[in-house]
Write an enzyme that holds these catalytic residues in place. Structure first.
Site, PDB file in Angstrom:
ATOM      1  N   ASP A  78      46.964  37.083  37.304  1.00 10.01           N
ATOM      2  CA  ASP A  78      45.859  37.268  38.239  1.00 10.01           C
ATOM      3  C   ASP A  78      46.380  36.913  39.629  1.00 10.01           C
ATOM      4  O   ASP A  78      47.411  36.235  39.758  1.00 10.01           O
ATOM      5  CB  ASP A  78      44.710  36.346  37.815  1.00 10.01           C
ATOM      6  CG  ASP A  78      43.593  36.295  38.839  1.00 10.01           C
ATOM      7  OD1 ASP A  78      43.121  37.359  39.253  1.00 10.01           O
ATOM      8  OD2 ASP A  78      43.215  35.175  39.228  1.00 10.01           O
ATOM      9  N   ASP A  80      44.110  35.977  42.926  1.00 12.23           N
ATOM     10  CA  ASP A  80      43.375  34.954  43.674  1.00 12.23           C
ATOM     11  C   ASP A  80      43.268  33.646  42.886  1.00 12.23           C
ATOM     12  O   ASP A  80      42.808  33.638  41.740  1.00 12.23           O
ATOM     13  CB  ASP A  80      41.973  35.461  44.019  1.00 12.23           C
ATOM     14  CG  ASP A  80      42.028  36.661  44.944  1.00 12.23           C
ATOM     15  OD1 ASP A  80      41.984  36.470  46.159  1.00 12.23           O
ATOM     16  OD2 ASP A  80      42.124  37.798  44.438  1.00 12.23           O
ATOM     17  N   SER A 168      44.403  42.281  39.556  1.00 14.37           N
ATOM     18  CA  SER A 168      43.472  41.485  40.343  1.00 14.37           C
ATOM     19  C   SER A 168      42.129  42.181  40.514  1.00 14.37           C
ATOM     20  O   SER A 168      42.070  43.399  40.720  1.00 14.37           O
ATOM     21  CB  SER A 168      44.080  41.214  41.721  1.00 14.37           C
ATOM     22  OG  SER A 168      43.136  40.588  42.572  1.00 14.37           O
ATOM     23  N   GLY A 169      41.073  41.377  40.450  1.00 14.07           N
ATOM     24  CA  GLY A 169      39.748  41.867  40.828  1.00 14.07           C
ATOM     25  C   GLY A 169      39.583  41.846  42.338  1.00 14.07           C
ATOM     26  O   GLY A 169      38.510  42.146  42.855  1.00 14.07           O
ATOM     27  N   LYS A 213      41.370  44.969  33.720  1.00 10.85           N
ATOM     28  CA  LYS A 213      42.575  44.130  33.751  1.00 10.85           C
ATOM     29  C   LYS A 213      43.257  44.151  32.393  1.00 10.85           C
ATOM     30  O   LYS A 213      44.476  44.319  32.291  1.00 10.85           O
ATOM     31  CB  LYS A 213      42.204  42.675  34.100  1.00 10.85           C
ATOM     32  CG  LYS A 213      41.901  42.400  35.553  1.00 10.85           C
ATOM     33  CD  LYS A 213      41.646  40.911  35.734  1.00 10.85           C
ATOM     34  CE  LYS A 213      41.718  40.496  37.177  1.00 10.85           C
ATOM     35  NZ  LYS A 213      41.720  39.045  37.352  1.00 10.85           N
ATOM     36  N   ASP A 236      42.714  32.277  35.976  1.00 10.24           N
ATOM     37  CA  ASP A 236      41.915  31.077  36.270  1.00 10.24           C
ATOM     38  C   ASP A 236      40.420  31.293  36.099  1.00 10.24           C
ATOM     39  O   ASP A 236      39.666  30.330  36.021  1.00 10.24           O
ATOM     40  CB  ASP A 236      42.183  30.593  37.705  1.00 10.24           C
ATOM     41  CG  ASP A 236      41.534  31.504  38.737  1.00 10.24           C
ATOM     42  OD1 ASP A 236      40.630  31.036  39.461  1.00 10.24           O
ATOM     43  OD2 ASP A 236      41.916  32.680  38.808  1.00 10.24           O
TER      44      ASP A 236
END
Length: 283
Positions: A78, A80, A168-169, A213, A236
């Site tokens: 991921d 962020d 990543s979102g 993802k 996370d």
């Protein structure tokens, strides 16, 4: 027999000895100033030992077997708050004084309280309407930093033949720069719509959520013929859980409680390259 890898920025000999005794370890091996291996531990002590390690502010990895890092095929991350130190969308909003509103939605989403990630992202991006595109560059150059150990982990992955994937979102503006700078094999994220140098408050195309993802990880793993035991996934937030579920080495990094509860491994105090100590490093 099983081994335990104990890691922390500062390790106390008394804590190591106490855990070794509790685990009925046959030996203790110093791996460096921030890592120890407890050898041939009693499997029945696992829950008790891991709980005590957490209380002592140590990251403890329980390994039934220690594999070679080079036997892994994929490292997926991921962005962020995992690869980097910030939530980019919160920092973009901060440039125009809307951070509190956006960050509140981000936090609820990452904790799993907002189930629909796509909806939470649309709500947050809508608050960015009118933000100049230059704000993205400002966030990238002035606020975004790699989390400790990121470069070493990625470099080691490359040296040992693993493919690297950033999913990543967040936004392609940031993932593409990181992909080029870190020489990652692939990166996927959402694209912010920009018209006349200003954000419209919309995302272009389909939103990359937790399911998307996982699909990207699954696709790359499939192309590599990688089994779950050959996949490392770091995340996370709640929207990382689906892709983490595809990996034996599912790693919760400074993660929300819902993520720590479901991940096989957690790094709460150690840097990202602490992952490397779970493996034998010979090629």
């Amino acid at each position: 027999m099983a081994h335990i890898i104990l890691q922390a920025p500062s390790l106390l000999a008394a804590d190591i000895e106490r855990l070794a005794a509790m685990a009925c370890a046959e030996g203790v091996q110093e791996m460096g100033p921030t890592a120890y291996r407890l050898l041939n531990v009693d499997p029945s002590t696992q829950a008790e030992v891991l709980a005590m390690a957490q209380t002592a502010r140590m990251d403890a990895a329980w390994l039934d077997e220690v594999h070679r890092f080079a036997d892994c095929k994929l490292l997926a991350m991921d962005m962020d708050s995992t690869l980097i130190n910030i939530e980019c969308i919160d920092e973009i909003a901060d440039v125009v004084g809307r951070k509190a509103q956006v960050a509140a939605i981000t936090e609820a989403s990452m904790r799993g309280e907002i189930r629909d990630f796509a909806d939470s992202l649309r709500r947050r991006v809508a608050l960015l309407e009118g933000v100049p595109e230059s704000a993205l560059e400002q966030v990238f150059s002035q606020r975004l930093r790699l989390n400790p150990g990121a470069e070493k982990l990625i470099q080691s992955a490359r040296e040992h033949g693993l493919k690297t994937l950033l999913v990543s979102g967040g936004f392609t503006f940031f993932t593409e720069r990181l992909r080029r700078g870190l020489m990652l094999d692939a990166a996927h994220a959402n694209t912010l719509e920009v018209v006349d140098g200003v954000l419209t408050g919309r995302v272009l195309g389909e939103i990359l959520d937790g399911a998307a993802k996982a699909r990207h990880v699954q696709t790359m793993a499939g192309s590599l013929g990688a089994s779950p035991e050959q996949i490392i996934v770091l995340g996370d937030g709640a929207n990382d859980l689906q892709m983490m579920g595809l990996a034996y080495y599912s790693v919760a990094y400074r993660a929300k409680p819902v993520v720590r509860a479901q991940a096989r491994f957690s790094l709460n105090v150690s840097p990202l390259d602490a992952v490397l100590n779970w493996f034998r490093r010979q090629h």
